[in-house]
Design an enzyme around this catalytic site. Structure first.
Site, PDB file in Angstrom:
ATOM      1  N   ILE A   6       2.312   1.258 -19.729  1.00  0.00           N
ATOM      2  CA  ILE A   6       1.921   2.257 -17.950  1.00  0.00           C
ATOM      3  C   ILE A   6       1.318   1.630 -17.089  1.00  0.00           C
ATOM      4  CG2 ILE A   6       0.334   3.466 -17.609  1.00  0.00           C
ATOM      5  CD1 ILE A   6       0.094   4.768 -20.658  1.00  0.00           C
ATOM      6  N   TYR A 145       5.880   4.848   2.896  1.00  0.00           N
ATOM      7  CA  TYR A 145       5.416   5.811   1.526  1.00  0.00           C
ATOM      8  C   TYR A 145       6.423   6.587   1.152  1.00  0.00           C
ATOM      9  CZ  TYR A 145       3.296   8.391  -1.779  1.00  0.00           C
ATOM     10  OH  TYR A 145       3.405   8.769  -3.321  1.00  0.00           O
ATOM     11  N   LYS A 149       9.647   5.948  -1.523  1.00  0.00           N
ATOM     12  CA  LYS A 149       9.564   6.794  -2.657  1.00  0.00           C
ATOM     13  C   LYS A 149      11.578   7.563  -3.000  1.00  0.00           C
ATOM     14  CE  LYS A 149       5.695   7.218  -4.468  1.00  0.00           C
ATOM     15  NZ  LYS A 149       5.723   6.074  -5.932  1.00  0.00           N
ATOM     16  N   THR A 182      -6.741  12.717  -6.816  1.00  0.00           N
ATOM     17  CA  THR A 182      -6.988  10.922  -7.558  1.00  0.00           C
ATOM     18  C   THR A 182      -7.645  10.512  -5.815  1.00  0.00           C
ATOM     19  OG1 THR A 182      -4.935  10.724  -6.486  1.00  0.00           O
ATOM     20  CG2 THR A 182      -5.271  11.394  -9.121  1.00  0.00           C
TER      21      THR A 182
HETATM   22  N1  LIG Z   1      -2.388  11.716  -5.786  1.00  0.00           N
HETATM   23  C1  LIG Z   1      -1.604  12.258  -5.445  1.00  0.00           C
HETATM   24  O1  LIG Z   1      -1.530  13.484  -4.903  1.00  0.00           O
HETATM   25  C2  LIG Z   1       0.013  12.336  -5.550  1.00  0.00           C
HETATM   26  C3  LIG Z   1       1.399  12.881  -4.796  1.00  0.00           C
HETATM   27  C4  LIG Z   1       2.460  12.844  -5.338  1.00  0.00           C
HETATM   28  C5  LIG Z   1       2.536  11.308  -5.786  1.00  0.00           C
HETATM   29  N2  LIG Z   1       1.801  10.687  -5.449  1.00  0.00           N
HETATM   30  C6  LIG Z   1       2.221   9.479  -7.112  1.00  0.00           C
HETATM   31  O2  LIG Z   1       1.599   9.806  -8.216  1.00  0.00           O
HETATM   32  C7  LIG Z   1       1.404   7.881  -8.398  1.00  0.00           C
HETATM   33  C8  LIG Z   1       0.267   7.634  -9.126  1.00  0.00           C
HETATM   34  O3  LIG Z   1      -0.830   8.000  -7.889  1.00  0.00           O
HETATM   35  P1  LIG Z   1      -2.609   8.251  -8.410  1.00  0.00           P
HETATM   36  O4  LIG Z   1      -2.669   9.617  -7.089  1.00  0.00           O
HETATM   37  O5  LIG Z   1      -2.648   7.928  -9.590  1.00  0.00           O
HETATM   38  O6  LIG Z   1      -3.195   6.987  -7.169  1.00  0.00           O
HETATM   39  P2  LIG Z   1      -4.598   6.313  -7.239  1.00  0.00           P
HETATM   40  O7  LIG Z   1      -5.531   6.616  -7.957  1.00  0.00           O
HETATM   41  O8  LIG Z   1      -4.494   5.894  -5.918  1.00  0.00           O
HETATM   42  O9  LIG Z   1      -4.021   5.223  -8.666  1.00  0.00           O
HETATM   43  C9  LIG Z   1      -2.995   3.783  -8.191  1.00  0.00           C
HETATM   44  C10 LIG Z   1      -2.672   2.940  -8.548  1.00  0.00           C
HETATM   45  O10 LIG Z   1      -1.199   2.401  -8.542  1.00  0.00           O
HETATM   46  C11 LIG Z   1      -1.941   1.211  -8.723  1.00  0.00           C
HETATM   47  N3  LIG Z   1      -2.061  -0.164  -7.314  1.00  0.00           N
HETATM   48  C12 LIG Z   1      -1.860   0.613  -6.053  1.00  0.00           C
HETATM   49  N4  LIG Z   1      -1.322  -1.158  -5.608  1.00  0.00           N
HETATM   50  C13 LIG Z   1      -1.289  -2.400  -6.375  1.00  0.00           C
HETATM   51  C14 LIG Z   1      -1.272  -3.360  -6.689  1.00  0.00           C
HETATM   52  N5  LIG Z   1      -0.677  -3.976  -5.626  1.00  0.00           N
HETATM   53  N6  LIG Z   1      -0.988  -3.896  -7.796  1.00  0.00           N
HETATM   54  C15 LIG Z   1      -0.517  -3.419  -9.063  1.00  0.00           C
HETATM   55  N7  LIG Z   1      -1.048  -2.033  -8.942  1.00  0.00           N
HETATM   56  C16 LIG Z   1      -1.499  -1.829  -7.840  1.00  0.00           C
HETATM   57  C17 LIG Z   1      -3.884   1.186  -8.183  1.00  0.00           C
HETATM   58  O11 LIG Z   1      -3.606  -0.316  -9.107  1.00  0.00           O
HETATM   59  P3  LIG Z   1      -5.556  -0.904  -8.184  1.00  0.00           P
HETATM   60  O12 LIG Z   1      -7.113   0.257  -9.534  1.00  0.00           O
HETATM   61  O13 LIG Z   1      -5.861  -2.130  -8.665  1.00  0.00           O
HETATM   62  O14 LIG Z   1      -5.921  -0.478  -6.991  1.00  0.00           O
HETATM   63  C18 LIG Z   1      -4.169   2.015  -8.897  1.00  0.00           C
HETATM   64  O15 LIG Z   1      -4.501   1.576 -10.646  1.00  0.00           O
HETATM   65  C19 LIG Z   1       2.030   6.682  -7.112  1.00  0.00           C
HETATM   66  O16 LIG Z   1       3.026   6.837  -7.925  1.00  0.00           O
HETATM   67  C20 LIG Z   1       1.847   7.384  -6.438  1.00  0.00           C
HETATM   68  O17 LIG Z   1       2.839   7.671  -5.108  1.00  0.00           O
HETATM   69  C21 LIG Z   1       0.335  10.936  -5.711  1.00  0.00           C
END
Ligand SMILES: NC(=O)c1ccc[n+]([C@@H]2O[C@H](COP(=O)([O-])OP(=O)(O)OC[C@H]3O[C@@H](n4cnc5c(N)ncnc54)[C@H](OP(=O)(O)O)[C@@H]3O)[C@@H](O)[C@H]2O)c1
Length: 243
Positions: A6, A145, A149, A182
């Site tokens: 993961i 972004y 994607k 998140t």
């Molecule tokens: N949240 C939404 O509404 C939403 C909607 C559509 C799609 N998504 C997609 O869902 C997925 C999860 O999003 P989320 O909302 O859980 O995001 P989040 O809470 O912002 O968490 C992002 C995760 O990605 C890691 N990450 C970011 N930059 C990184 C780097 N340089 N190297 C390694 N890890 C890195 C972060 O690690 P750190 O803790 O070290 O920063 C964190 O674990 C993403 O692919 C996002 O595009 C999210």
């Protein structure tokens, strides 16, 4: 036995996956350390913005397990970033690279190493890459972004064709998780209206309770990736599971 790799396990959806897959052997990959309360099988810390040596590090990640013939091996690519939120006329080459390294290059290299490391594994092998509705719906301010994607969706489509030819095929798909409560959404709400004209709509998602919890969505991830017919669909949408 089920092994689950993961990414993005330190926060948001990736972290919630640590919870829902707690009975499996989890190999977490995150930039920041994960919460110590999770009892993972192995933990790796990798910054996807440092592409030098990335392939070697990921090789080490996948070589860290010794699965038996009938063990299942899953990869969930959840790490991602929406940044930078800027109009296309303002995005620099460095901006694009920073985003693409996390959202495109890292999943590409993870998928590559997964395919090669487990080439001769005859048990179930599955990849679910977390994408976004932004892959197909343009959003002002999300030039980096949205395009990242879209790229990862196409990458997975190619993987689906290529891995069908392997002696022991891999099943893969992408997943659109909808809007989740998140840190990424908090970051989106903090964007200024000039760069991101839709900011009020995203603020209203939070105030009107339209955001799903990361845990709810992680349970959907589990349902999808463990289903007997996984990968019959190329793209899975959370809206088909959570009303
Ligand atoms: N949240 C939404 O509404 C939403 C909607 C559509 C799609 N998504 C997609 O869902 C997925 C999860 O999003 P989320 O909302 O859980 O995001 P989040 O809470 O912002 O968490 C992002 C995760 O990605 C890691 N990450 C970011 N930059 C990184 C780097 N340089 N190297 C390694 N890890 C890195 C972060 O690690 P750190 O803790 O070290 O920063 C964190 O674990 C993403 O692919 C996002 O595009 C999210």
């Amino acid at each position: 036995m089920r092994y689950i790799f993961i990414t993005g396990a330190s926060r948001g959806l990736g972290e919630a996956c640590l919870d829902v897959f707690r009975d499996d052997r989890i190999i977490s990959v995150s930039r920041t350390s994960i919460d110590k309360s999770y009892n993972v099988y192995k933990e790796f810390n990798i910054d996807f913005n440092e592409e030098s040596g990335l392939e070697e590090k990921l090789n080490e990640v996948f070589q860290s397990i010794s699965p038996s013939t009938d063990d299942e091996i899953y990869l969930i690519n959840s790490a991602g970033t929406v940044a930078p939120v800027k109009q296309v006329r303002e995005l620099t080459a460095e901006d694009y690279l920073k985003n693409y390294k996390v959202n495109v290059l890292a999943p590409a290299m993870l998928i590559k190493q997964f395919i090669n490391t487990f080439e001769n594994h005859s048990g179930k092998k599955r990849i679910l890459t977390v994408s976004s509705g932004a892959a197909i719906n343009p959003v002002e301010g999300w030039g980096a972004y949205c395009s990242s994607k879209a790229a990862v969706n196409m990458l997975d489509s190619v993987v689906r064709l290529e891995t069908g030819r392997l002696d022991y095929p891999i099943q893969s798909a992408v997943f659109s998780p909808g809007v989740m409560d998140t840190d990424m959404q908090a970051e989106i709400r903090q964007s200024d209206e000039t760069s991101f004209p839709d900011v009020e709509r995203f603020k209203s998602y939070k105030s009107s309770g339209k955001l799903n919890s990361a845990f709810t969505v992680a349970e959907v991830v589990k349902k999808i990736i463990t289903a007997d017919d996984f990968s019959e669909e190329a793209v899975y949408n959370v809206s088909d599971y959570v009303k």
